[in-house]
Design an enzyme around this catalytic site. Structure first.
Site, short mmCIF file in Angstrom:
data_model
loop_
_atom_site.label_atom_id
_atom_site.label_comp_id
_atom_site.label_asym_id
_atom_site.label_seq_id
_atom_site.Cartn_x
_atom_site.Cartn_y
_atom_site.Cartn_z
N GLU A 67 -6.80 -10.85 -4.54
CA GLU A 67 -6.49 -11.96 -3.62
C GLU A 67 -7.51 -13.09 -3.65
OE1 GLU A 67 -6.20 -9.88 0.09
OE2 GLU A 67 -4.05 -9.51 -0.15
N ASP A 120 0.83 -1.21 0.00
CA ASP A 120 0.00 0.00 0.00
C ASP A 120 0.86 1.27 0.00
OD1 ASP A 120 -1.40 -2.25 1.03
OD2 ASP A 120 -2.88 -0.99 2.00
C1 BGC Z 1 -5.90 -5.98 0.03
C2 BGC Z 1 -4.42 -5.81 -0.15
C3 BGC Z 1 -3.95 -4.73 0.78
C4 BGC Z 1 -4.34 -5.03 2.21
C5 BGC Z 1 -3.96 -3.91 3.16
C6 BGC Z 1 -6.21 -6.27 1.48
O1 BGC Z 1 -7.58 -6.34 1.66
O2 BGC Z 1 -6.39 -7.01 -0.78
O3 BGC Z 1 -4.11 -5.48 -1.48
O4 BGC Z 1 -2.56 -4.59 0.69
O5 BGC Z 1 -5.72 -5.21 2.28
O6 BGC Z 1 -4.58 -2.70 2.82
#
Ligand code: BGC
Length: 706
Positions: A460, A319
């Site tokens: 994800e 992020d």
């Molecule tokens: C997202 C990730 C992100 C993380 C922290 C997750 O829900 O899929 O891409 O890095 O949250 O914000």
């Protein structure tokens, strides 16, 4: 325009949300927007940046300091606190121009009304300090008692982190020190108070806390006020305290704090002509980015939930380099450098992780803590149906994290011209990341190209996929970056040859006959169910959509920008037509289940001349912390908190998307593409050591040096 966030009634269902949206902070710690009488039950926290602890085999997480603002009042022996005593009037307010939190609460008692007003801030000029002014009044004579002190019984998700507590008082200064179990780090809160009235004062200690009891006879309609100056320190601080707390006054601290915020806003404020709501939300996002910026700190980064608590283990994700760093690069480049320094300093942790998986180079932690320690477990979600930990592959297969760091570094170098950073460890970092991606490459006997198998891309919900378009493209970016930088920092010729071979032969997914880039091998063969259909299959609102059996896993529904992220990052590689087609294809299939998603769609929509499509996505990002009902659960794990990546993404969409400020041939150009209701924009920007002012009016943008 007023930068005030107000809530004018008390709703106990908003306690957790208010804790996030009314947050104040100064990069060294964040103070949740909870009320002074709250305790761990209401998720009160003074959340420390970069300090972690692990209790037995539970998750390591960031540490909350003893809370020095704890205060409540008793009148004629009865306590008046929220949420227990229903108020007659209640207002909570955040002045986000100055990071000043204020509450006013009035209760009706059997003899008349009592009122409490409390203003507080986390000094951004002296980052160890918190200042608070508490005022009590009643419209009848009464016996009042204010209980105020340091609450060491802190809120922890996987605690308790303090295995030893020490407390005491010396020369009117009270302190509570907590000592962490894993690394013996001490976190101390001190406080002293100054009353403007005569009172009898006694101290009371518990095993974790220390409280003052201030008793006085209150006359009707007279205000009784006290100031509290507090200080937080740890045994691993990067910088010292500035002044004894008993010599600092609320007024002085407030003046210098406001002056510092004025300086910050002078460069970070963005004016949007014609859309107050957007201007408010965007500057509110910028406020949060400023609250959590590691100023004066060495090699620290920003957790995914900012400093709003221990959610996501207080860990640093991709992020930071993908969504937040742009803002700092262009408003406070030294902060951007600190963020990158954190990655340079944690290179060894990344090497260790790569080695652990039989890979070369540097595989950065998905959830990075101090030293690059990987905070993510193999079982990162709890199945809501069985209550068992679920095997997830965020930790072992989200290979794209190392590339995000190299991408962040290059954004920094291109916009600051600071090539010195390469000799300060960044070149080594790039090379190690390149070696890592090289070690992931596979070749089938009958295929001429390299592939990356068994990966999790930004989306994800689909785990262990082959040739995720985004991951492969990012790997190529890392190979190319190492080669490009080798002109400045020569590298071994064999390695160079290897990197050239990797870059030239890695499989980069091309658009198919209808112009769509397949997210990964086999994605098009998955069930093309609509978002609503997939949603209708959800049995428990908290169930996880991804993983082996998640409702989205066998469908084309994705969690967040993936191909769209790639297109917006490498926009020069694609025609506008291809970008627009992919935006149209992927948007209805995207749940935007991550707050990192909408800004990428917004940016791509701007790049394809669709500001009206971009606008709602931009607003979604800018309002992530202003809107109630954000995602708070992944399985049975609480994931609420602030969303700084979304805030940073809103900044990117506004500046790079709508204002169209991009770099071309080593120069900034401005090609605005504003939504219809915006008449113009104006803001400042740092670029290569100079400050520029950007003015957009009547569709034309000008950039001038200041
Ligand atoms: C997202 C990730 C992100 C993380 C922290 C997750 O829900 O899929 O891409 O890095 O949250 O914000």
């Amino acid at each position: 325009m007023d930068f005030i966030l107000t809530e004018t009634e008390f709703n106990k269902d908003n306690i957790a949300w208010n804790g996030n949206r009314f947050l104040i902070g100064n990069g060294y710690f964040g103070i949740r927007g909870t009320l002074e009488e709250y305790t761990k039950k209401q998720m009160c926290a003074v959340n420390m940046a970069g300090i972690y602890d692990r209790v037995r085999d539970s998750w390591r997480e960031s540490v909350n300091a003893p809370n020095p603002i704890y205060t409540y009042v008793k009148v004629n022996g009865q306590a008046y606190t929220l949420p227990d005593e229903k108020p007659k009037f209640h207002q909570q307010e955040l002045d986000f121009r100055y990071g000043i939190h204020c509450r006013v609460t009035r209760w009706k008692t059997e003899h008349g009304d009592i009122t409490v007003i409390c203003e507080r801030f986390a000094s951004i000029a002296r980052q160890h300090n918190i200042a608070m002014k508490y005022t009590f009044s009643a419209d009848f004579d009464c016996e009042a008692e204010i209980i105020t002190g340091i609450d060491g019984d802190v809120w922890d998700i996987n605690g308790p982190h303090f295995v030893k507590m020490q407390m005491g008082s010396k020369d009117g200064i009270d302190y509570v020190t907590g000592i962490t179990g894993e690394k013996n780090i001490s976190v101390t809160a001190k406080e002293c108070i100054r009353t403007d009235f005569q009172a009898e004062q006694t101290n009371q200690n518990t095993d974790k806390s220390i409280f003052r009891h201030i008793r006085f006879t209150a006359k009707a309609n007279k205000e009784y006020a006290f100031e509290k100056i507090a200080e937080i320190t740890t045994s691993v601080d990067d910088f010292g305290t500035n002044g004894r707390i008993d010599e600092l006054s609320y007024r002085e601290l407030k003046d210098e704090h406001k002056a510092e915020w004025d300086k910050i806003w002078d460069i970070s404020h963005i004016h949007i002509d014609g859309d107050d709501e957007a201007e408010y939300a965007l500057n509110y996002s910028i406020y949060h980015l400023n609250c959590i910026a590691p100023r004066n700190m060495k090699g620290k980064s920003i957790p995914a939930r900012g400093l709003s608590g221990q959610v996501y283990k207080g860990a640093v994700f991709w992020d930071t380099e993908m969504f937040m760093i742009d803002y700092y690069i262009h408003t406070a480049p030294e902060v951007a450098k600190t963020l990158l320094q954190y990655r340079i300093d944690t290179l060894d942790g990344a090497r260790t992780k790569a080695k652990g998986y039989g890979l070369d180079g540097a595989y950065y932690a998905w959830e990075s803590q101090e030293g690059g320690y990987e905070g993510c477990s193999d079982y990162n979600v709890t199945d809501v149906f069985t209550n068992r930990p679920m095997r997830t592959h965020f930790r072992d297969k989200q290979y794209h994290v190392s590339a995000a760091i190299v991408y962040g570094l290059m954004k920094y170098i291109n916009a600051t011209g600071d090539y010195d950073i390469l000799n300060e460890g960044a070149m080594e970092m790039v090379i190690e990341c390149a070696k890592f991606y090289r070690s992931l490459l596979l070749k089938k006997a009958d295929k001429p190209y390299y592939e990356i198998h068994d990966a999790v891309g930004p989306d994800e919900y689909h785990e262990r996929v082959n040739n995720n378009a985004y991951t492969n493209r990012m790997a190529k970016f890392v190979f190319d970056t190492a080669l490009e930088l080798s002109d400045k920092c020569p590298i071994d010729s064999n390695l160079k040859e290897m990197l050239r071979d990797s870059s030239e032969n890695i499989l980069i997914k091309e658009p198919d006959t209808s112009g769509i880039i397949e997210q990964f091998d086999g994605y098009f063969k998955l069930e093309d169910a609509s978002l609503n259909t997939v949603r209708s299959r959800v049995i428990n609102p908290k169930e996880y959509w991804g993983g082996a059996y998640g409702v989205a896993a066998d469908t084309q529904v994705i969690k967040q920008a993936d191909v769209v992220a790639m297109l917006s990052m490498f926009k020069n590689d694609y025609t506008s037509d291809i970008m627009a087609k992919n935006l149209k294809y992927y948007e209805p299939r995207t749940e935007h289940g991550s707050s990192l998603s909408a800004c990428m769609y917004s940016l791509l929509a701007c790049y394809t001349d669709n500001p009206e499509i971009a606008y709602p996505m931009f607003m979604k990002s800018a309002k992530a912390d202003l809107t109630k009902g954000g995602k708070e659960w992944a399985g049975s794990i609480y994931i609420g908190g602030t969303h700084p990546a979304s805030a940073g993404g809103a900044w990117i969409a506004a500046v790079k998307g709508f204002a169209g400020v991009i770099e071309e041939n080593g120069q900034l150009v401005c090609r605005p593409n504003l939504p219809e209701k915006w008449n113009g924009m104006s803001f400042k920007l740092m670029y290569k050591g100079r400050l520029y002012s950007v003015e957009i009016q009547n569709g034309n943008g000008t950039i001038s040096t200041i």
